[in-house]
Design a protein around this motif. Structure first.
Motif, PDB file in Angstrom:
ATOM      1  N   TRP A 224       0.865  -1.189   0.000  1.00  7.76           N
ATOM      2  CA  TRP A 224       0.000   0.000   0.000  1.00  7.76           C
ATOM      3  C   TRP A 224       0.900   1.237   0.000  1.00  7.76           C
ATOM      4  O   TRP A 224       1.996   1.217  -0.534  1.00  7.76           O
ATOM      5  CB  TRP A 224      -0.948  -0.043   1.189  1.00  7.76           C
ATOM      6  N   ASP A 251      -8.988  -9.876   2.905  1.00  4.14           N
ATOM      7  CA  ASP A 251      -7.936 -10.304   1.977  1.00  4.14           C
ATOM      8  C   ASP A 251      -8.203 -11.744   1.575  1.00  4.14           C
ATOM      9  O   ASP A 251      -8.695 -12.530   2.376  1.00  4.14           O
ATOM     10  CB  ASP A 251      -6.547 -10.177   2.639  1.00  4.14           C
ATOM     11  N   HIS A 731       9.968  -6.252  -1.361  1.00  2.00           N
ATOM     12  CA  HIS A 731       9.863  -6.167  -2.810  1.00  2.00           C
ATOM     13  C   HIS A 731       9.713  -4.705  -3.222  1.00  2.00           C
ATOM     14  O   HIS A 731       8.826  -4.010  -2.752  1.00  2.00           O
ATOM     15  CB  HIS A 731       8.668  -7.050  -3.222  1.00  2.00           C
TER      16      HIS A 731
END
Ligand code: MGD
Ligand code: MGD
Ligand code: SF4
Ligand code: MO
Length: 849
Positions: A224, A251, A731
């Protein structure tokens, strides 16, 4: 950390050898160690220079420790309100990219005309002059042939002045093809907002004062934005104040955020809109809506009753429009039981969550690519955003805001004054729709889309609307991050490509010229934050070190190219001068509005690394909107009549106009209200409506937030499992695989590093005869990839999780050949309205390799 030892080369290596044996063993950071060691025998010249991280869009302020002209450490800038002295793991790894051994060290020219994954480009070093003169000559030739529109500019992290320089360059050159990557990023949530409250941006949130967060697929603790600030806010909401906020995570997988939340709602993929509708129905039938924002029935105490229509006249709406139509057409029969059937979440849980959400106020309903990256993503986000209005969170304390802009001074140089005939004609043709963009954004199919980045390869290949002749890429890697990037591997073989990255990305391997950018701590740049805090913040990247190779700041390079184009364009860019001039000019705005940290111009901004000004100045309270007057939210934003006297036909005429500050500044819709029946969508032309409706399973609901049944690639062909490819905390978008520090702890939660994997549910794996660590094929309708299986008990049986980051077939020796890229099996589907790429909408089968 500052080493409190007098360092010389020998004792430094001794210290590093003890503290960092593993680091040395793997050869990590050797250039960094060398950098530090060089020259330390002499007197040490040490400084901390302000910069801004760019491993993700958050824009955290950093401090770079520079010793004898070499960068040796990156830390969070305590004077930047997003970092507060802290960084996420990706921020610290920034140093490693500066010293990446595979960086491109000077401009390069391709000498092998053939392009492909296995074609050696046979790059030849060239001078900046040669490269830029040749590119300018080509651009001018294309222009003179009347084909300027066939030149496209694709961009990703277009921070600071980059956006305006590319915009002006394309405008003056005469091409509509200034294409950002936002459609493969997160446009669904932005466009949902645009349709409902009139702002084409992400929301900002008052986390500090919020009591209840209902999050539909925005990974607060992993992705996010701004990740680093969100991590800090989460901690504050849980442990830093007397009232502990509740976090509910919707989720499809048991993500770190879901694990850490109070409650996880394992929703079926693509059904967030249905869940939010069920919750909305409960709020209305239980009488829990916020009457000060939404309004009320004329009969006090009356509630909505499931299955019963309401007459428009019976309800008086306050700051909303179309609630009764929304009820009658969309919510009326959408019971929690129905929502439960679709989403897999039990009806009782939906009812309880709805009641909590509406009564624990202030509450926030939010989310990001989880709910958005589906074919119904825009509508999902519309229903979700509608929840904020129902409980009165729009602009309320602890609720949802919009991001205020930074008061930069505007330039006296106007690009409109430098349009020549070609540029004017292109602009006019584009406006008249006789010329479309290559991605067809703003066409009748995509009137609201900012970009349809993912369709560029196909449209070019088909020559529809035309073929591209040239393409510039800035901070984006269409040959890697796109769904089904194989389309670009084929499609872009015949385009003349100019890449600005200094990393040998997949896109760079197809480049005809590489104009290597300076790394972010080698350049000066401004970075106004993405929507998040509400109050305005802009960071500053000071040049911490001189470019270590023959690299140049891309923004200066584009300005330089503009000068070499000659004509009016050349005139404009000559007057513009250089990037630093632009930064000095915008910083003049701070002379009038100094920041809270005393920043009042260019020098103090560059030194401190951030300008910001609190508080957020608008607030909804007790049914009205207020503005900050210097002491409190005391100035009511009321409609007012403004009288003007004008001379008409020699007579004085009085005209009265109504000024509506709420409509002008906050609820920027046609009605000046929060719209449950979107006038933006109702305002489409007949043709635009016809196209949109033809894509919908519920065409009659096109103007309303609603659950639109999603489309999944492979479902009809019998592919049984949903696949998602989320981001991990280590990442850094598609550009982190060359950072060894990040790779070393890439899958920190499941204990895997330096590779990719797919996560499978234990029962499902057993059914498929797959064991932990087995090599498996993951196959979708467009291809298959071999990858390692990881059995994860948190994974639902219908889902395969395939993290994004790896599978580079270029990008330097650390990244190349590592793991696999899920995009290679993701079909190119887009959400209606926003054109959000539906990353989570491909179905697969998995079997042992
Ligand atoms: N660590 C890290 N952080 C980043 C970035 C990065 O590269 N790395 N990039 C930044 C960028 S550019 C962006 S756009 C943001 C994106 O931020 P997010 O939107 O938070 O990122 P994603 O990981 O794409 O998706 C979030 C979650 O959606 C879940 N999900 C998948 N399908 C569904 C579904 O149908 N419904 C629901 N409710 N959830 C689902 C995934 O399991 C995942 O946990 O992150 C930013 N922050
Ligand atoms: N399967 C799957 N696909 C996804 C996502 C996902 O979660 N799953 N996430 C999507 C999202 S949210 C986004 S935002 C996109 C991101 O996708 P892209 O827009 O392609 O961004 P990156 O992949 O980060 O590629 C950035 C490029 O910038 C170049 N670069 C690095 N540093 C510099 C520099 O200093 N200057 C210049 N000029 N260039 C530089 C690198 O070489 C790299 O090629 O990917 C999307 N794709
Ligand atoms: S949240 Fe983003 S900008 Fe901030 S430190 Fe992490 S990677 Fe850098
Ligand atoms: Mo993104």
């Amino acid at each position: 950390m500052v080493l409190d030892v007098k360092l010389n080369r020998r004792n430094f290596l001794k210290i590093a050898g003890v503290a960092g044996a593993a680091t040395f063993g793997l050869g990590f950071g050797e250039p960094i160690i060398k950098a530090l060691a060089q020259g330390t025998d002499a007197a040490r010249d040490e400084k901390w220079v302000s910069s801004v991280c760019i491993q993700c869009p958050a824009g955290c302020g950093t401090k770079v420790r520079v010793v004898n002209g070499k960068a040796v450490k990156i830390e969070g800038n305590p004077d930047h309100p997003y970092s507060n002295g802290k960084l996420c793991p990706k921020g610290y790894a920034g140093l490693q990219l500066l010293y990446d051994v595979d960086r491109i060290k000077s401009p390069m020219k391709r000498t092998n005309p053939n392009k492909g994954q296995n074609e050696d480009p046979k790059f030849m070093e060239v001078s900046w002059d040669e490269a830029l003169n040749d590119i300018a000559a080509r651009l001018n030739q294309t222009r003179n042939e009347g084909k300027s529109h066939t030149v496209a500019f694709l961009s990703g992290r277009n921070q600071g002045r980059a956006g305006s320089v590319w915009t002006t360059f394309t405008k003056l050159y005469g091409t509509p093809n200034n294409i950002g990557h936002s459609s493969i990023c997160a446009d669904a949530s932005k466009k949902a907002r645009l349709c409902m409250d009139g702002t084409d941006d992400y929301c900002a949130y008052d986390w500090d004062n919020c009591n209840y967060v209902l999050n539909f697929g925005g990974a607060t603790l992993e992705a996010w934005r701004p990740t680093n600030l969100m991590l800090q806010k989460w901690a504050h909401m849980r442990r830093g104040r007397p009232v502990r906020a509740k976090q509910v995570m919707v989720d499809t997988r048991f993500s770190t955020t879901a694990i850490k939340a109070d409650e996880w709602l394992p929703v079926k993929p693509g059904t967030d809109g249905a869940l939010a509708m069920g919750i909305s129905q409960v709020i209305l039938t239980e009488g829990l809506w916020d009457r000060s924002f939404v309004g009320d029935f004329k009969t006090p105490g009356r509630k909505f009753i499931s299955g019963e229509t309401v007459a428009n006249d019976d309800f008086e709406e306050k700051w909303t429009l179309g609630l009764i139509d929304y009820w009658n057409n969309v919510l009326i029969n959408f019971t929690p039981a129905k929502a439960g059937e679709i989403t897999g979440i039990p009806a009782e849980q939906i009812i309880r969550i709805a009641k909590e959400f509406a009564t624990a106020k202030p509450s926030i309903a939010a989310g990001e690519r989880g709910a958005g990256a589906h074919t119904n993503g825009t509508y999902n986000h519309m229903v979700i955003h509608g929840l904020n209005a129902l409980v009165g969170s729009m602009f309320a304390q602890g609720g949802v805001m919009y991001q205020m802009g930074v008061p930069y001074a505007s330039s006296s140089l106007k690009d409109d004054d430098y349009l020549d005939d070609i540029a004017k004609k292109v602009a006019a043709d584009f406006k008249a729709h006789t010329l479309e963009r290559i991605d067809e954004a703003k066409s009748d199919e995509w009137p609201l889309a900012s970009n349809v980045y993912q369709n560029v390869p196909d449209n070019h290949a088909k020559g529809d609307p035309y073929k591209l002749s040239m393409m510039f890429t800035y901070y984006t890697n269409p040959l890697f991050s796109n769904p089904n990037p194989q389309r670009a591997w084929e499609g872009f073989k015949d385009v003349f490509m100019v890449e600005t990255s200094s990393y040998l990305s997949e896109t760079a391997l197809y480049a005809d010229y590489i104009l290597p950018d300076a790394y972010y701590i080698e350049r000066k740049q401004d970075m106004a934050v993405y929507a998040s805090s509400g109050y305005p913040v802009t960071g500053f990247r000071e040049q911490a070190v001189k470019p270590i190779y023959d690299n140049r700041d891309s923004i200066d390079v584009i300005i330089d190219l503009g000068k070499r184009m000659g004509g009016k364009m050349g005139e404009y860019f000559t007057l513009l001068g250089n990037h630093e001039n632009m930064l000095r000019e915008i910083a003049k705005g701070f002379e009038k509005t100094p920041g809270d940290n005393g920043v009042n111009g260019f020098d103090s901004w560059a030194e401190k690394g951030a300008w910001y000004k609190k508080p957020y100045i608008y607030r909804f309270s007790n049914g009205n909107f207020y503005e900050w007057d210097g002491a409190g939210y005391n100035k009511e934003m009321k409609k007012a009549e403004e009288e003007k006297e004008e001379m008409k036909d020699g007579k004085k005429v009085k005209t009265t106009t109504v000024k509506d500050p709420v409509k002008d500044k906050l609820l920027k819709t046609k009605s000046g209200k929060f719209e449950f029946r979107s006038s933006k969508l109702e305002g489409f032309t007949d043709k635009q409506k016809e196209i949109l409706k033809s894509e919908l399973k519920s065409p009659e609901l096109y103007a309303y937030p609603h659950y639109e049944e999603p489309h999944f690639a492979g479902k009809e062909e019998g592919f049984p499992l949903h696949m998602s490819s989320p981001k991990m905390i280590n990442h850094a978008e598609g550009r982190g695989a060359n950072a060894q520090w990040l790779q070393e702890r890439f899958g920190v939660v499941i204990g895997k590093a330096w590779t990719s994997w797919v996560e499978l549910n234990p029962d499902k794996a057993e059914e498929l005869g797959i064991k932990n660590g087995d090599e498996v094929w993951v196959e979708s309708p467009i291809g298959k990839i071999k990858v390692m299986a990881v059995i994860n008990p948190g994974n639902p049986p219908w889902l395969v999780v395939f993290p994004f980051e790896h599978g580079h077939w270029n990008y330097g020796k650390y990244a190349k050949g590592l793991g696999a890229n899920p995009n290679e099996i993701i079909a190119n589907l887009s959400a209606v309205i926003s054109a959000q790429s539906a990353t989570n909408a491909t179905m697969v089968k998995v079997y042992r390799a």
